[in-house]
Write an enzyme that holds these catalytic residues in place. Structure first.
Site, PDB file in Angstrom:
ATOM      1  N   ARG A 129       0.504  -5.560   5.504  1.00  0.00           N
ATOM      2  CA  ARG A 129      -0.438  -6.652   5.307  1.00  0.00           C
ATOM      3  C   ARG A 129      -0.557  -6.967   3.810  1.00  0.00           C
ATOM      4  O   ARG A 129      -0.495  -6.082   2.960  1.00  0.00           O
ATOM      5  CB  ARG A 129      -1.800  -6.226   5.859  1.00  0.00           C
ATOM      6  CG  ARG A 129      -2.917  -7.258   5.763  1.00  0.00           C
ATOM      7  CD  ARG A 129      -2.653  -8.448   6.639  1.00  0.00           C
ATOM      8  NE  ARG A 129      -3.882  -9.153   6.995  1.00  0.00           N
ATOM      9  CZ  ARG A 129      -3.915 -10.404   7.411  1.00  0.00           C
ATOM     10  NH1 ARG A 129      -2.809 -11.103   7.519  1.00  0.00           N
ATOM     11  NH2 ARG A 129      -5.067 -10.969   7.754  1.00  0.00           N
ATOM     12  N   THR A 428       2.147 -17.687  13.334  1.00  0.00           N
ATOM     13  CA  THR A 428       2.702 -16.386  13.008  1.00  0.00           C
ATOM     14  C   THR A 428       4.026 -16.324  13.753  1.00  0.00           C
ATOM     15  O   THR A 428       4.359 -17.247  14.474  1.00  0.00           O
ATOM     16  CB  THR A 428       1.695 -15.315  13.498  1.00  0.00           C
ATOM     17  OG1 THR A 428       0.473 -15.517  12.813  1.00  0.00           O
ATOM     18  CG2 THR A 428       2.150 -13.906  13.272  1.00  0.00           C
ATOM     19  N   GLU A 448       0.020 -16.949   7.744  1.00  0.00           N
ATOM     20  CA  GLU A 448      -1.349 -17.323   8.136  1.00  0.00           C
ATOM     21  C   GLU A 448      -1.351 -18.738   8.717  1.00  0.00           C
ATOM     22  O   GLU A 448      -1.135 -18.908   9.887  1.00  0.00           O
ATOM     23  CB  GLU A 448      -2.339 -17.168   6.980  1.00  0.00           C
ATOM     24  CG  GLU A 448      -3.690 -17.822   7.123  1.00  0.00           C
ATOM     25  CD  GLU A 448      -4.508 -17.369   8.335  1.00  0.00           C
ATOM     26  OE1 GLU A 448      -5.609 -17.903   8.504  1.00  0.00           O
ATOM     27  OE2 GLU A 448      -4.080 -16.529   9.108  1.00  0.00           O
ATOM     28  N   GLU A 467      -3.069 -15.728   3.288  1.00  0.00           N
ATOM     29  CA  GLU A 467      -3.693 -14.686   4.110  1.00  0.00           C
ATOM     30  C   GLU A 467      -5.101 -14.318   3.674  1.00  0.00           C
ATOM     31  O   GLU A 467      -5.902 -13.830   4.482  1.00  0.00           O
ATOM     32  CB  GLU A 467      -2.828 -13.427   4.121  1.00  0.00           C
ATOM     33  CG  GLU A 467      -1.514 -13.576   4.831  1.00  0.00           C
ATOM     34  CD  GLU A 467      -1.652 -13.818   6.323  1.00  0.00           C
ATOM     35  OE1 GLU A 467      -2.775 -13.698   6.853  1.00  0.00           O
ATOM     36  OE2 GLU A 467      -0.635 -14.129   6.952  1.00  0.00           O
ATOM     37  N   SER A 495      -5.384  -9.980  13.363  1.00  0.00           N
ATOM     38  CA  SER A 495      -5.370  -9.834  14.826  1.00  0.00           C
ATOM     39  C   SER A 495      -3.975  -9.541  15.347  1.00  0.00           C
ATOM     40  O   SER A 495      -3.772  -9.498  16.565  1.00  0.00           O
ATOM     41  CB  SER A 495      -5.893 -11.122  15.481  1.00  0.00           C
ATOM     42  OG  SER A 495      -7.247 -11.319  15.195  1.00  0.00           O
ATOM     43  N   GLY A 515      -0.431 -16.427  16.951  1.00  0.00           N
ATOM     44  CA  GLY A 515      -1.572 -17.164  17.486  1.00  0.00           C
ATOM     45  C   GLY A 515      -2.923 -16.836  16.905  1.00  0.00           C
ATOM     46  O   GLY A 515      -3.947 -17.072  17.551  1.00  0.00           O
TER      47      GLY A 515
END
Length: 622
Positions: A129, A428, A448, A467, A495, A515
């Protein structure tokens, strides 16, 4: 090392067509992932660019790849065919998506990588991330004490986090791969240089971003040829990205985290290269070369729950995917979903999603900064204390207050004020890969928004993420601690939910989806469709979706919106709103006879691409 042991847009329908597409050869022996050159993969002179047709399901031997894009899936199959493993193929597929799906994936973004090792029978994960700058505070998106308009925050340097995708690739290849970064980047380099065929989805996504892209000359140069979105059927080339991939092949990811590529990235964030005549205000970010040097992809334990005798593994925080899908499965564990009528099944699925999101919003953030009660959220005892909220003759009201996983014995008790689910960008990309040895990868990567920040690094050919807008700009519930506020070097909550499911320690299937926050419900519903409702994996992916995220209304795709089920559920008290498209899943499945099945979307996002190394025909009917 992060591990866990289990409990006892264009595809080719036949092998010959795939063979015609792939021109490189992974002829070099297994090399150190730290090595550099990719000269072995020089394309033959005069090689033509071919875009194969898409197929949503493929079955065969030798390994499988499923992604949203046929060129990307073909890149992964090329690596598998030439002796690479699932990790090598996953990175090759992801790099190709950076060419053909550049608005959803690429080296300017981040993601989460989940890997099953067939030799050790262990699941291992990488958190790749993006991180906020080390200078960031909780007021990152405030001006004069007020939150910035979301659109202004998105298209700015403020929204750009330190990219994690290159570090993810490097970490995965060094840890579990059998090929070098240069080798697995070769198909994507060739694709960027020769170009790919523009389809309707790509053209529409470009047109939707026209007002942003035109204001950044480096972005317009690549994605608005002639000053307008590229025509369907035209060939789009990105020689800048081909050169960037070549630099990464020669120098490794140090080129970004410690080299000239990183310096260009930082310069772009700190002074977004907007066209002065556009009148656009693109706020600068505070990313520095120190932030790049300090970045590391994080190996960590996966999440794990048992469901119907299966072991379900996914990614732990900073993503909320694994804990939220896991909690919902625990809530539904004692429901006989297989025997329920469709109305009651959907009702319980919706309510379990609502409850899990209520707990997710209150408790999940970056564990380097927040005390995230992962084990509590995933405990069956906590789920049992929440399931009593579900009544077959009534509907819960959102936003629902969270429970307290630290005190799971208090049945139906709440742990404070409700926190609604903030918006997350929905574009995504997810890919799923398996190899002939039985290794499996589920990998979700993202920028994002569609098009990320809209800002391309000049001369480098890739878009930067936005992001950091996944952080809460201000506490979602005033006066209640929000674990997802910005902080120095903090990862925003995600998520993303790449998931691998084992049966008796061996892969049963793997899946994931793009999504935004709907990723969680897409993965959950697809898993339930397959495991509880008995749908073949391809049908489970294609089935119409509902998404409840602790909101007043549950979103329905047209297949459910137009169904008599909607009226019956509304009579019970459900409130719905139409969403034309939820998620875009892919998956792989090991069949009892040893073949692999790859599955992708039939229609969502223009349909996905499922490929296998050696096709053998149709899958057995379940």
């Amino acid at each position: 090392m992060a591990l866990a042991r289990p409990n006892p847009r264009r595809s080719l329908p036949v092998l010959a067509a795939t063979a015609a597409l792939v021109a490189g050869a992974l002829a070099a022996p297994a090399a150190s992932a730290a090595s550099g050159t990719s000269a072995t993969f020089a394309a033959p002179a005069g090689e033509a660019t071919r875009t194969p047709a898409k197929t949503p399901v493929a079955v065969g031997y030798g390994g499988a790849v499923a992604s949203v894009d046929a060129d990307a899936s073909a890149a992964g199959v090329e690596v598998l065919r030439n002796g690479g493993n699932a990790v090598d193929a996953a990175v090759a597929t992801a790099a190709a998506l950076g060419v053909t799906e550049p608005y959803s994936a690429g080296i300017g973004g981040g993601g989460y990588f989940v890997y099953y090792d067939a030799k050790s029978h262990e699941v291992r994960t990488i958190d790749g991330r993006e991180r906020a700058p080390l200078s960031a505070t909780k007021d990152l998106f405030l001006e004069k004490g007020h939150p910035l308009p979301f659109a202004d925050a998105v298209t700015s340097g403020l929204s750009v986090g330190t990219p994690g995708t290159p570090a993810t690739w490097d970490t995965a290849l060094r840890s579990w791969g059998s090929r070098s970064l240069g080798q697995v980047l070769a198909p994507a380099r060739r694709l960027a240089r020769n170009g790919f065929t523009v389809d309707e989805t790509f053209r529409k996504q470009t047109a939707d971003n026209y007002d942003r892209f035109k204001d950044f000359p480096a972005t317009a140069k690549i994605f608005l040829p002639g000053g307008k979105p590229p025509a369907v059927g035209s060939t789009l080339r990105n020689p800048d990205l081909a050169r960037t991939y070549g630099l990464l092949a020669d120098q490794g990811v140090a080129a970004l985290y410690r080299g000239a590529l990183g310096r260009d990235l930082v310069r772009t964030v700190r002074k977004p290269p907007v066209d002065p005549a556009s009148g656009r205000v693109a706020r600068p970010g505070d990313l520095t070369e120190r932030d790049l040097r300090a970045y590391g992809a994080r190996k960590q334990e996966p999440t794990h729950v048992s469901y119907r005798g299966l072991d379900v593994y996914s990614i732990a925080p900073s993503s909320s995917g694994g804990t939220t899908v896991g909690e919902a499965l625990n809530i539904l564990e004692n429901s006989e979903l297989k025997r329920l009528d469709q109305q009651t099944y959907l009702h319980r699925y919706i309510e379990a999603s609502r409850i899990a999101f209520a707990d997710r919003n209150r408790w999940v953030g970056d564990p380097a900064f927040e005390s995230v009660p992962v084990q509590g959220l995933l405990s069956q005892r906590f789920a049992d204390s929440r399931v009593c909220l579900i009544k077959d003759d009534a509907v819960l009201t959102s936003p629902l207050a969270p429970g307290d996983p630290r005190r799971p014995g208090r049945a139906c008790a709440t742990g404070g004020r409700a926190a609604p689910t903030p918006y997350e960008g929905e574009n995504t990309s997810h890919l799923t890969v398996a190899d002939k040895w039985g290794n499996v990868v589920a990998y979700t990567l993202t920028l994002e928004q569609t098009g990320g920040s809209g800002i391309t690094v000049p001369g480098r050919g890739f878009l930067l993420n936005n992001e950091l807008t996944d952080f809460s700009f201000v506490p979602v519930s005033p006066g209640v601690h929000d674990p997802n506020l910005p902080g120095p070097g903090k990862r925003p909550r995600s998520s993303l939910s790449p998931t691998i499911v084992l049966e008796h320690g061996r892969p049963a299937f793997a899946l994931g989806s793009p999504g935004g926050a709907t990723i969680i419900t897409t993965v959950l519903q697809t898993l339930l469709n397959h495991v509880d409702r008995g749908m073949p994996l391809g049908d489970a992916i294609a089935a119409p979706r509902a998404s409840q995220r602790n909101a007043a209304a549950t979103e329905l795709e047209p297949g459910l919106w137009d169904s008599p089920l909607r009226a019956r559920l509304e009579a019970k008290g459900h409130v719905f709103k139409l969403n034309p498209e939820i998620g875009a899943a892919t998956g792989v499945q090991r069949l009892p006879d040893g073949r692999w099945l790859a599955a992708a979307e039939k229609t969502r996002r223009g349909g996905g691409s499922a490929l296998v190394v050696r096709p053998t025909g149709k899958p057995p009917v379940r």
